[in-house]
Design a protein around this motif. Structure first.
Motif, PDB file in Angstrom:
ATOM      1  N   ALA A 232       0.864  -1.181   0.000  1.00 12.51           N
ATOM      2  CA  ALA A 232       0.000   0.000   0.000  1.00 12.51           C
ATOM      3  C   ALA A 232       0.901   1.231   0.000  1.00 12.51           C
ATOM      4  CB  ALA A 232      -0.904   0.007   1.221  1.00 12.51           C
ATOM      5  N   LEU A 233       0.754   2.062  -1.000  1.00 12.03           N
ATOM      6  CA  LEU A 233       1.466   3.329  -1.066  1.00 12.03           C
ATOM      7  C   LEU A 233       0.583   4.377  -0.398  1.00 12.03           C
ATOM      8  CD1 LEU A 233       2.570   2.895  -4.761  1.00 12.03           C
ATOM      9  CD2 LEU A 233       4.102   2.821  -2.782  1.00 12.03           C
ATOM     10  N   VAL A 234       1.098   5.002   0.655  1.00  9.31           N
ATOM     11  CA  VAL A 234       0.284   5.897   1.482  1.00  9.31           C
ATOM     12  C   VAL A 234       0.865   7.305   1.435  1.00  9.31           C
ATOM     13  CG1 VAL A 234      -0.680   6.302   3.763  1.00  9.31           C
ATOM     14  CG2 VAL A 234      -0.268   3.953   2.995  1.00  9.31           C
ATOM     15  N   GLY A 235       0.065   8.239   0.953  1.00 11.25           N
ATOM     16  CA  GLY A 235       0.498   9.627   0.859  1.00 11.25           C
ATOM     17  C   GLY A 235       0.192  10.405   2.130  1.00 11.25           C
ATOM     18  N   HIS A 236       1.090  11.355   2.464  1.00 12.25           N
ATOM     19  CA  HIS A 236       0.949  12.196   3.650  1.00 12.25           C
ATOM     20  C   HIS A 236       1.226  13.648   3.258  1.00 12.25           C
ATOM     21  CE1 HIS A 236       1.209   8.718   6.527  1.00 12.25           C
ATOM     22  NE2 HIS A 236       1.859   8.197   5.491  1.00 12.25           N
ATOM     23  N   THR A 237       0.625  14.581   3.975  1.00 12.46           N
ATOM     24  CA  THR A 237       0.853  16.000   3.727  1.00 12.46           C
ATOM     25  C   THR A 237       1.177  16.721   5.037  1.00 12.46           C
ATOM     26  OG1 THR A 237      -1.452  16.655   4.107  1.00 12.46           O
ATOM     27  CG2 THR A 237      -0.868  15.939   1.864  1.00 12.46           C
ATOM     28  N   ASP A 238       1.464  18.014   4.906  1.00 14.46           N
ATOM     29  CA  ASP A 238       1.571  18.839   6.104  1.00 14.46           C
ATOM     30  C   ASP A 238       0.178  19.387   6.429  1.00 14.46           C
ATOM     31  OD1 ASP A 238       1.075  20.998   4.380  1.00 14.46           O
ATOM     32  OD2 ASP A 238       3.213  21.379   4.091  1.00 14.46           O
ATOM     33  N   THR A 239       0.105  20.334   7.365  1.00  9.78           N
ATOM     34  CA  THR A 239      -1.202  20.832   7.819  1.00  9.78           C
ATOM     35  C   THR A 239      -1.641  22.112   7.118  1.00  9.78           C
ATOM     36  OG1 THR A 239      -0.058  21.936   9.658  1.00  9.78           O
ATOM     37  CG2 THR A 239      -1.060  19.786  10.104  1.00  9.78           C
ATOM     38  N   VAL A 240      -0.938  22.513   6.065  1.00  9.79           N
ATOM     39  CA  VAL A 240      -1.346  23.706   5.327  1.00  9.79           C
ATOM     40  C   VAL A 240      -2.579  23.356   4.493  1.00  9.79           C
ATOM     41  CG1 VAL A 240      -0.689  25.414   3.606  1.00  9.79           C
ATOM     42  CG2 VAL A 240       1.002  24.586   5.258  1.00  9.79           C
ATOM     43  N   GLY A 241      -3.710  24.022   4.779  1.00  9.23           N
ATOM     44  CA  GLY A 241      -4.941  23.716   4.069  1.00  9.23           C
ATOM     45  C   GLY A 241      -5.831  22.785   4.883  1.00  9.23           C
ATOM     46  N   GLY A 278      -3.787  12.450   4.281  1.00 11.54           N
ATOM     47  CA  GLY A 278      -3.572  13.858   4.569  1.00 11.54           C
ATOM     48  C   GLY A 278      -2.544  14.086   5.653  1.00 11.54           C
ATOM     49  N   TYR A 279      -2.914  14.894   6.664  1.00 10.77           N
ATOM     50  CA  TYR A 279      -1.950  15.244   7.724  1.00 10.77           C
ATOM     51  C   TYR A 279      -2.212  14.492   9.029  1.00 10.77           C
ATOM     52  CZ  TYR A 279      -5.798  18.589   8.645  1.00 10.77           C
ATOM     53  OH  TYR A 279      -7.022  19.177   8.866  1.00 10.77           O
ATOM     54  N   LEU A 280      -2.909  13.358   8.969  1.00  9.93           N
ATOM     55  CA  LEU A 280      -3.319  12.662  10.188  1.00  9.93           C
ATOM     56  C   LEU A 280      -2.224  11.837  10.844  1.00  9.93           C
ATOM     57  CD1 LEU A 280      -6.893  11.503   9.160  1.00  9.93           C
ATOM     58  CD2 LEU A 280      -6.232  13.464  10.566  1.00  9.93           C
ATOM     59  N   ALA A 281      -1.103  11.619  10.159  1.00  9.67           N
ATOM     60  CA  ALA A 281      -0.023  10.815  10.753  1.00  9.67           C
ATOM     61  C   ALA A 281       1.320  11.519  10.546  1.00  9.67           C
ATOM     62  CB  ALA A 281      -0.001   9.419  10.137  1.00  9.67           C
ATOM     63  N   PRO A 282       1.534  12.657  11.218  1.00  5.46           N
ATOM     64  CA  PRO A 282       2.789  13.394  11.030  1.00  5.46           C
ATOM     65  C   PRO A 282       3.984  12.657  11.626  1.00  5.46           C
ATOM     66  CG  PRO A 282       1.539  14.357  12.817  1.00  5.46           C
ATOM     67  CD  PRO A 282       0.652  13.316  12.195  1.00  5.46           C
ATOM     68  N   ARG A 283       5.156  12.860  11.022  1.00  9.93           N
ATOM     69  CA  ARG A 283       6.404  12.312  11.569  1.00  9.93           C
ATOM     70  C   ARG A 283       6.935  13.219  12.672  1.00  9.93           C
ATOM     71  NH1 ARG A 283      10.244  11.764   6.419  1.00  9.93           N
ATOM     72  NH2 ARG A 283      11.508  10.462   7.772  1.00  9.93           N
ATOM     73  N   THR A 284       6.631  14.509  12.546  1.00 10.65           N
ATOM     74  CA  THR A 284       7.149  15.495  13.488  1.00 10.65           C
ATOM     75  C   THR A 284       6.204  16.691  13.491  1.00 10.65           C
ATOM     76  OG1 THR A 284       9.137  16.753  14.103  1.00 10.65           O
ATOM     77  CG2 THR A 284       8.600  16.635  11.755  1.00 10.65           C
TER      78      THR A 284
END
Length: 306
Positions: A232-241, A278-284
């Motif tokens: 499973a390729l899982v995309g992540h983002t920051d919290t902008v937006g 989205g931004y639900l699993a941040p690394r930092t």
């Protein structure tokens, strides 16, 4: 190494011990321990950023078991454990089944031991979170595959260790190690997931850069020699937006990576899926540009080895 367990799973207590009798002939497949740490447990169904969680602090032990050839359903595996916990004075905080929990999104919130030690069928799993008045927490996840059952029992026991002063890490997150700091596949097999660090995307867009990307080449080599593996390729983002837009963007970026692997590396489409959270699993923390950059990523997650 698989260790047969025919009678009980012991939960170590302060000054005492209690045991959970596992259903069927369970074999231990993997174990992980952390001392004086913290573990977030979902305590309600997936609701995006509003998903309720409980942060349990103490000594953490995670143990996975496999029940070969069992006819038990995921419910039949977990229900006797819930009964035993309640008889030992535990209170059930939350219990749910697959889609009721939130399906893929809920499963991704769980800290699980990697495949093949712990396999989760996203359409057939049960989750249980219990707590005791003395501060202990126990979570159980059960899932049924075609010819086997799987259980993971996670316990958190309060410890009296002194507080540790934490500093922002200068290296990549230890839980999802950078693929440039050690062999990508070794990390993938050990932890069950790995960040594809070298990928580049246009700002605010889902278009994957031209490459070539060493991480995709290495991942493609692994998939070709392991046709039974599903990633499973899982995309992540920051919290902008907003969450909705970021979730859509992260899924599109994961799909762009999936298409590159299919079209440029001849990977079978059935070996790959694309998801975005989205931004639900941040690394930092997202408080700095450096942190936001680390959080914008695509991970490869072992979804199945069967």
């Amino acid at each position: 190494m698989i260790r047969p367990i025919s009678f009980a799973c012991f939960l170590i207590l302060a000054g005492a011990a209690s045991a959970l009798d596992l259903p069927g002939a369970a074999s231990e497949t993997d174990r992980r321990e952390e001392f004086s740490s913290a573990q977030p447990f979902p305590s309600g169904a997936f609701q995006g950023t509003e998903t309720p969680r409980i942060m349990a602090e103490g000594d953490i032990e995670q143990v996975a078991y496999k029940l070969n050839g069992t006819s038990l359903t995921s419910y039949q595996m977990i229900e006797p454990l819930r009964t035993q916990l309640e008889q030992d004075g535990f209170t059930t905080l939350y219990a749910c089944a697959d889609t009721e929990c939130g399906g893929f999104d809920f499963r991704y919130l769980l800290d699980l031991l990697p495949e093949p030690a712990m396999h989760v069928d996203l359409g057939d799993f049960q989750y249980l979170l219990s707590t005791h008045a003395d501060g202990r927490f126990v979570s159980v996840l059960s899932s049924k595959a075609r010819d086997a059952g799987y259980l993971q029992i996670s316990t958190v026991i309060p410890s009296d260790a002194p507080e540790v002063e934490l500093h922002a890490p200068s290296a990549p997150d230890a839980g999802v190690m950078s693929s440039t700091s050690e062999d990508l596949i070794a990390r993938l097999e050990t932890r069950g997931r790995v960040v594809l660090e070298d990928l580049t995307f246009e700002t605010g867009a889902s278009n994957l850069g031209e490459g070539p990307f060493a991480s995709l080449r290495r991942l493609s080599e692994y998939l070709k020699t392991h046709p039974e593996v599903r990633i499973a390729l899982v995309g992540h983002t920051d919290t902008v937006g907003g969450l909705e837009g970021n979730t859509a963007l992260s899924r599109k970026r994961a799909e762009a990576v999936r298409q590159r692997l299919i079209q440029s590396y001849d990977i079978a489409p059935g070996q790959l899926s694309a998801e975005g959270i989205g931004y639900l699993a941040p690394r930092t923390s997202n408080a700095t540009e450096e942190g936001r950059e680390k959080n914008r990523r695509v991970e490869a997650v072992i979804a199945s080895t069967q």
